[in-house]
Design a protein around this motif. Structure first.
Motif, mmCIF file in Angstrom:
data_model
loop_
_atom_site.group_PDB
_atom_site.id
_atom_site.type_symbol
_atom_site.label_atom_id
_atom_site.label_comp_id
_atom_site.label_asym_id
_atom_site.label_seq_id
_atom_site.Cartn_x
_atom_site.Cartn_y
_atom_site.Cartn_z
ATOM 1 N N LYS A 32 0.825 -1.210 0.000
ATOM 2 C CA LYS A 32 0.000 0.000 0.000
ATOM 3 C C LYS A 32 0.856 1.256 0.000
ATOM 4 O O LYS A 32 0.515 2.247 -0.668
ATOM 5 C CB LYS A 32 -0.954 -0.020 1.192
ATOM 6 N N GLU A 33 1.981 1.235 0.707
ATOM 7 C CA GLU A 33 2.904 2.380 0.657
ATOM 8 C C GLU A 33 3.448 2.557 -0.756
ATOM 9 O O GLU A 33 3.576 3.677 -1.251
ATOM 10 C CB GLU A 33 4.073 2.172 1.627
ATOM 11 N N LEU A 34 3.800 1.432 -1.398
ATOM 12 C CA LEU A 34 4.304 1.483 -2.766
ATOM 13 C C LEU A 34 3.246 2.057 -3.704
ATOM 14 O O LEU A 34 3.549 2.908 -4.543
ATOM 15 C CB LEU A 34 4.718 0.084 -3.227
ATOM 16 N N ALA A 35 2.009 1.617 -3.559
ATOM 17 C CA ALA A 35 0.931 2.129 -4.412
ATOM 18 C C ALA A 35 0.753 3.632 -4.233
ATOM 19 O O ALA A 35 0.544 4.361 -5.206
ATOM 20 C CB ALA A 35 -0.369 1.396 -4.112
ATOM 21 N N ALA A 36 0.850 4.099 -3.004
ATOM 22 C CA ALA A 36 0.753 5.545 -2.762
ATOM 23 C C ALA A 36 1.918 6.268 -3.422
ATOM 24 O O ALA A 36 1.732 7.319 -4.055
ATOM 25 C CB ALA A 36 0.718 5.821 -1.264
ATOM 26 N N PHE A 37 3.120 5.719 -3.305
ATOM 27 C CA PHE A 37 4.298 6.320 -3.945
ATOM 28 C C PHE A 37 4.120 6.370 -5.460
ATOM 29 O O PHE A 37 4.511 7.338 -6.105
ATOM 30 C CB PHE A 37 5.560 5.521 -3.590
ATOM 31 N N GLU A 38 3.507 5.324 -6.019
ATOM 32 C CA GLU A 38 3.314 5.253 -7.463
ATOM 33 C C GLU A 38 2.048 5.983 -7.924
ATOM 34 O O GLU A 38 1.606 5.810 -9.057
ATOM 35 C CB GLU A 38 3.309 3.789 -7.929
ATOM 36 N N ARG A 39 1.479 6.775 -7.028
ATOM 37 C CA ARG A 39 0.342 7.659 -7.333
ATOM 38 C C ARG A 39 -0.943 6.904 -7.623
ATOM 39 O O ARG A 39 -1.801 7.382 -8.352
ATOM 40 C CB ARG A 39 0.694 8.591 -8.498
ATOM 41 N N GLU A 40 -1.077 5.702 -7.054
ATOM 42 C CA GLU A 40 -2.296 4.923 -7.223
ATOM 43 C C GLU A 40 -2.706 4.289 -5.897
ATOM 44 O O GLU A 40 -2.866 3.074 -5.807
ATOM 45 C CB GLU A 40 -2.085 3.840 -8.286
ATOM 46 N N PRO A 41 -2.923 5.108 -4.872
ATOM 47 C CA PRO A 41 -3.192 4.532 -3.551
ATOM 48 C C PRO A 41 -4.466 3.708 -3.461
ATOM 49 O O PRO A 41 -4.569 2.840 -2.598
ATOM 50 C CB PRO A 41 -3.274 5.762 -2.645
ATOM 51 N N HIS A 42 -5.412 3.945 -4.352
ATOM 52 C CA HIS A 42 -6.686 3.218 -4.292
ATOM 53 C C HIS A 42 -6.700 1.986 -5.200
ATOM 54 O O HIS A 42 -7.719 1.296 -5.282
ATOM 55 C CB HIS A 42 -7.845 4.152 -4.643
ATOM 56 N N ASP B 161 7.494 -6.357 -7.507
ATOM 57 C CA ASP B 161 7.566 -5.156 -6.667
ATOM 58 C C ASP B 161 8.825 -5.166 -5.829
ATOM 59 O O ASP B 161 9.202 -6.201 -5.263
ATOM 60 C CB ASP B 161 6.374 -5.084 -5.698
ATOM 61 N N LEU B 162 9.449 -4.011 -5.740
ATOM 62 C CA LEU B 162 10.542 -3.759 -4.805
ATOM 63 C C LEU B 162 10.221 -2.436 -4.142
ATOM 64 O O LEU B 162 9.936 -1.455 -4.828
ATOM 65 C CB LEU B 162 11.881 -3.683 -5.528
ATOM 66 N N TYR B 163 10.256 -2.424 -2.820
ATOM 67 C CA TYR B 163 9.941 -1.192 -2.107
ATOM 68 C C TYR B 163 10.803 -1.108 -0.857
ATOM 69 O O TYR B 163 10.974 -2.097 -0.148
ATOM 70 C CB TYR B 163 8.459 -1.152 -1.715
ATOM 71 N N VAL B 164 11.328 0.083 -0.632
ATOM 72 C CA VAL B 164 12.091 0.397 0.575
ATOM 73 C C VAL B 164 11.427 1.610 1.214
ATOM 74 O O VAL B 164 11.107 2.582 0.531
ATOM 75 C CB VAL B 164 13.568 0.700 0.228
ATOM 76 N N THR B 165 11.198 1.532 2.523
ATOM 77 C CA THR B 165 10.537 2.634 3.221
ATOM 78 C C THR B 165 11.364 3.910 3.090
ATOM 79 O O THR B 165 12.601 3.848 2.987
ATOM 80 C CB THR B 165 10.320 2.299 4.702
ATOM 81 N N PRO B 166 10.710 5.068 3.081
ATOM 82 C CA PRO B 166 11.440 6.324 2.887
ATOM 83 C C PRO B 166 12.599 6.523 3.857
ATOM 84 O O PRO B 166 13.677 6.974 3.462
ATOM 85 C CB PRO B 166 10.364 7.399 3.083
ATOM 86 N N GLU B 167 12.400 6.169 5.128
ATOM 87 C CA GLU B 167 13.474 6.392 6.100
ATOM 88 C C GLU B 167 14.672 5.476 5.889
ATOM 89 O O GLU B 167 15.772 5.775 6.355
ATOM 90 C CB GLU B 167 12.949 6.258 7.536
ATOM 91 N N ALA B 168 14.490 4.380 5.160
ATOM 92 C CA ALA B 168 15.593 3.443 4.926
ATOM 93 C C ALA B 168 16.279 3.658 3.576
ATOM 94 O O ALA B 168 17.303 3.038 3.300
ATOM 95 C CB ALA B 168 15.081 2.009 5.026
ATOM 96 N N ARG B 169 15.735 4.532 2.752
ATOM 97 C CA ARG B 169 16.326 4.763 1.426
ATOM 98 C C ARG B 169 17.696 5.412 1.548
ATOM 99 O O ARG B 169 17.952 6.201 2.443
ATOM 100 C CB ARG B 169 15.409 5.639 0.578
ATOM 101 N N GLY B 170 18.563 5.064 0.620
ATOM 102 C CA GLY B 170 19.910 5.614 0.611
ATOM 103 C C GLY B 170 20.880 4.836 1.487
ATOM 104 O O GLY B 170 22.063 5.156 1.535
ATOM 105 N N GLY B 171 20.385 3.808 2.149
ATOM 106 C CA GLY B 171 21.229 3.021 3.042
ATOM 107 C C GLY B 171 21.666 1.690 2.469
ATOM 108 O O GLY B 171 22.173 0.839 3.204
#
Length: 157
Positions: free
Chosen positions: A20-30, A83-93
């Protein structure tokens, strides 16, 4: 420290939350209609897909969901990353890099001819990251999809 492990049945609620976080990031939360029962069935009963979880201090910070496809040209199965998704706070690590390397190792271990995935054309940071990891764009190919009523119409049902 980040670790990557195969998903277990108890991870399904966390996987759905990350989807669901990924879908929101990809501009399709619903657009997410999957629920925990559906994901559990696909991952642990039907086994039509697999998932790995990236964790830090015992909590999920990312995931990758994948399945096998087949190439008539290579005569081998391939590994397709859905799908591959990393939470915003963990990105760049290095979590995304670790997930891709983990899946590449699975593809090599299983003698896959290819490791493939799609990326949205507007997600330039992801495209740049994938190029840095050695991925080649297949820009001459266009994904085609039939779903919902169009799928039922095509099937004649």
């Amino acid at each position: 420290m980040t670790s990557i492990r195969p998903a277990e049945p108890g991870d399904v609620p966390a996987i759905l939350a990350l989807v669901k976080e990924l879908a929101a990031f990809e501009r399709e939360p619903h657009a997410v209609v999957a629920d925990t029962a559906m994901l559990h069935h696909a991952l642990f009963e039907e086994r039509s897909a697999e998932a790995v979880i990236a964790e830090a201090e015992g909590r999920p910070i990312g995931f990758a969901l994948f399945f096998h496809n087949f190439s008539t040209w290579t005569g081998k199965k391939g590994l397709y990353l859905e799908d591959l998704y990393v939470t915003p706070e963990a990105r760049g690590g290095g979590v995304g890099t670790a997930l891709l390397r983990h899946l590449a190792a699975i593809a090599v271990e299983r003698d896959c001819g290819r490791f493939e995935w799609s990326v949205l054309d507007w997600n330039q940071p992801a495209i740049d990251f994938y190029r840095k990891m050695g991925a080649a764009g297949m820009d001459e190919w266009r994904v085609q999809r039939v779903s919902g009523q169009a799928l039922r119409d095509l099937a004649g049902t």
